[in-house]
Design an enzyme around this catalytic site. Sequence first.
Site, PDB file in Angstrom:
ATOM      1  N   GLU A   1       0.876  -1.528  -0.033  1.00  0.00           N
ATOM      2  CA  GLU A   1       0.068   0.103   0.193  1.00  0.00           C
ATOM      3  C   GLU A   1       1.132   1.247   0.441  1.00  0.00           C
ATOM      4  OE1 GLU A   1      -3.226   0.024  -0.351  1.00  0.00           O
ATOM      5  OE2 GLU A   1      -3.767  -1.558  -0.336  1.00  0.00           O
TER       6      GLU A   1
ATOM      7  N   ARG B   1       0.359   3.785  -3.431  1.00  0.00           N
ATOM      8  CA  ARG B   1      -0.121   5.165  -3.142  1.00  0.00           C
ATOM      9  C   ARG B   1       0.763   6.255  -2.554  1.00  0.00           C
ATOM     10  NH1 ARG B   1      -5.763   4.316   0.521  1.00  0.00           N
ATOM     11  NH2 ARG B   1      -5.793   2.007   0.154  1.00  0.00           N
TER      12      ARG B   1
ATOM     13  N   ASP C   1      -4.443  -9.968  -8.173  1.00  0.00           N
ATOM     14  CA  ASP C   1      -5.390  -8.790  -9.512  1.00  0.00           C
ATOM     15  C   ASP C   1      -4.061  -7.610  -9.561  1.00  0.00           C
ATOM     16  OD1 ASP C   1      -4.953  -7.389  -7.276  1.00  0.00           O
ATOM     17  OD2 ASP C   1      -6.811  -6.945  -6.546  1.00  0.00           O
TER      18      ASP C   1
ATOM     19  N   GLU D   1     -12.738   0.690 -10.184  1.00  0.00           N
ATOM     20  CA  GLU D   1     -11.864  -0.845 -11.051  1.00  0.00           C
ATOM     21  C   GLU D   1     -13.152  -0.498 -11.871  1.00  0.00           C
ATOM     22  OE1 GLU D   1     -12.582  -1.484  -7.636  1.00  0.00           O
ATOM     23  OE2 GLU D   1     -10.108  -1.648  -7.210  1.00  0.00           O
TER      24      GLU D   1
END
Length: 567
Positions: A155, A159, A286, A460
């Site tokens: 993360e 980010r 993903d 998404e």
Amino acid sequence: MASIPLVFSNWTQRPLARLIPFGLGAFLFLWAVAYFAWPTHGPHTLPSLELDVSFPPQPLPPGRGGKKWPIRANAVRRAFLHSYDGYKKHAWASDELLPLSNSSVNNFNGWGVTLVDGLDTMWIMGLYREFYETIPVIAKMDFYLDENSFAPFFETVIRYLGGLLSAYALSGEPILLARADDLGRMLSPAFNTSSGLPRFSVNTVTGKTKQAWGDGTALLAEALSCQLEYKYLAHLTGRRDYFHNVDRLMDVIRDANVPGYKFPTIWDYNEGIPANEQFSAGAFADSAYEYLLKQYLLTSKSESKVHDLYLHVANSVIENLLYITPNRRLLYVTDTNNDNPSHKFEHLSCFLPGLLALGAHTLDLPARDAQIHMWAAEGLAYTCWMTYADQPSGLGPDEVNMVPMPKSDENPRGGLWVDHLERWERTRSPVPPGLERVPPLLQGERDYSMRKPGYFLRPEAVESMYLLWRITGDEAWRERGWAVFQALERETKTSSGYASLSSVERTPASKKDEMPSFFMAETLKYLYLLFTDEEIIPLNQWVFNTEAHPLPIFEWSEWEKSEYGIH
Ligand SMILES: *[C@@H]1O[C@H](CO)[C@@H](O)[C@H](O)[C@H]1NC(C)=O
Ligand SMILES: *[C@@H]1O[C@H](CO)[C@@H](O)[C@H](O)[C@H]1NC(C)=O
């Protein structure tokens, strides 16, 4: 140069030529009169901003768009400013705004994740005042953590590091690169494992690392979604270890020789080998697939090993994980455990149609592969849209259980898409399976049941709508995106921002006191880019990281190739 006045003086000596300035003046005058009197130009003809609530929205006939799209893009910009103002008032420099209680939470290291995550969106939307207002805060970031706190590696990379690098690439502000370099270095101890697969979290001060599950394993998505950021950082700084740490992970997964390229979701980071048998394109996996294609594109298609990995994995996903439902024949992607499909369909996996379309559009695929990837992309994106269009709130649930097609003599593998596609190719009825247009249905009639009915402001579905609009030019994707934006305004807006919903099945929906930073980083950015006529981030010049931070496509220099060992 000198010939210009000469030509001019020759002209002015001819009687007819002397009339040219008057002729031009008259023409300009008449043009201006016609321009402002003509009905498509006057401000009185701007389309109104009334919400059109038809489901599914009907595309406009060609040429009727007018100023509609710029107005819609501006509505998204206003939504961004509304969130930013709330964040500034109630949560400034904390991680996230709590949009119901007007307070704040530090849930991503406490360094102000919303600011860093939203920075490039400000630049893209032309909000330069807001952009430069945050630079002094970022300039002072020291990425401090006390001894007992740990930054989640994945993360923090997507980010913070992605956000800093993208804002640097767009604006050229040197301090953003300096902070990205600091952070990239402080997170690097995560790679200090025997296989090189990164640990779950790092203390940025001591360099101590921690595992999440306590059993020496890493998630595929968390281990393999750092290549874009670190390779670009290696290019900007000349630091070989940034390249080496992330590139060797490509060798780890290639050398694991996973049968059928069904890369499992969990890996042993000591041995660098698979640790379970779940194959998925949703949570846990993903963005690992996304980063295969995208790092190939980021470095100007120079690293053929990731190209081959992407193609093998994408084909394996299409062959093994795509199914259609029995009644509406909705195409969906699920996950398998030991080859048994769960028939779960996740909002997170709605990034896949955009990725498949991007691959079909940018790679030199055999014609049949390119066609199948595009069909899969359009069918999957349409299903993502239908999970929105079906709901009273107009927003899509986080997870559903699809009704599986029963196995029969005709369909020995049930709804497996490739079987239905093969049969269709023999009959050639007009539309491939999974691409039919179907009506929305009420609860109880649908080909799925709710598994997690919440909507968490996730990007998404609109991300794929944006990519499909850019790649196919089909304006229906923009209209669907506009329906999503209207639902966001109607259901999720609060007095200080936008809030997640606990269920999409009721309207008005009940809100949760949270506004994840990806709402301003991704959801609003993709909607804005979907509505702007101008292609602000051309797909042949930029690659979006998995947090929607665009990084510029570059070429390795000869020096870098030899220093980093790229071939
Ligand atoms: C890597 O980890 C080992 C122990 O597992 C430690 O001794 C070493 O100092 C670490 N290296 C870095 C660069 O953090
Ligand atoms: C939250 O702040 C907004 C302004 O940012 C204000 O309009 C609203 O009344 C506040 N709500 C609460 C619950 O304090």
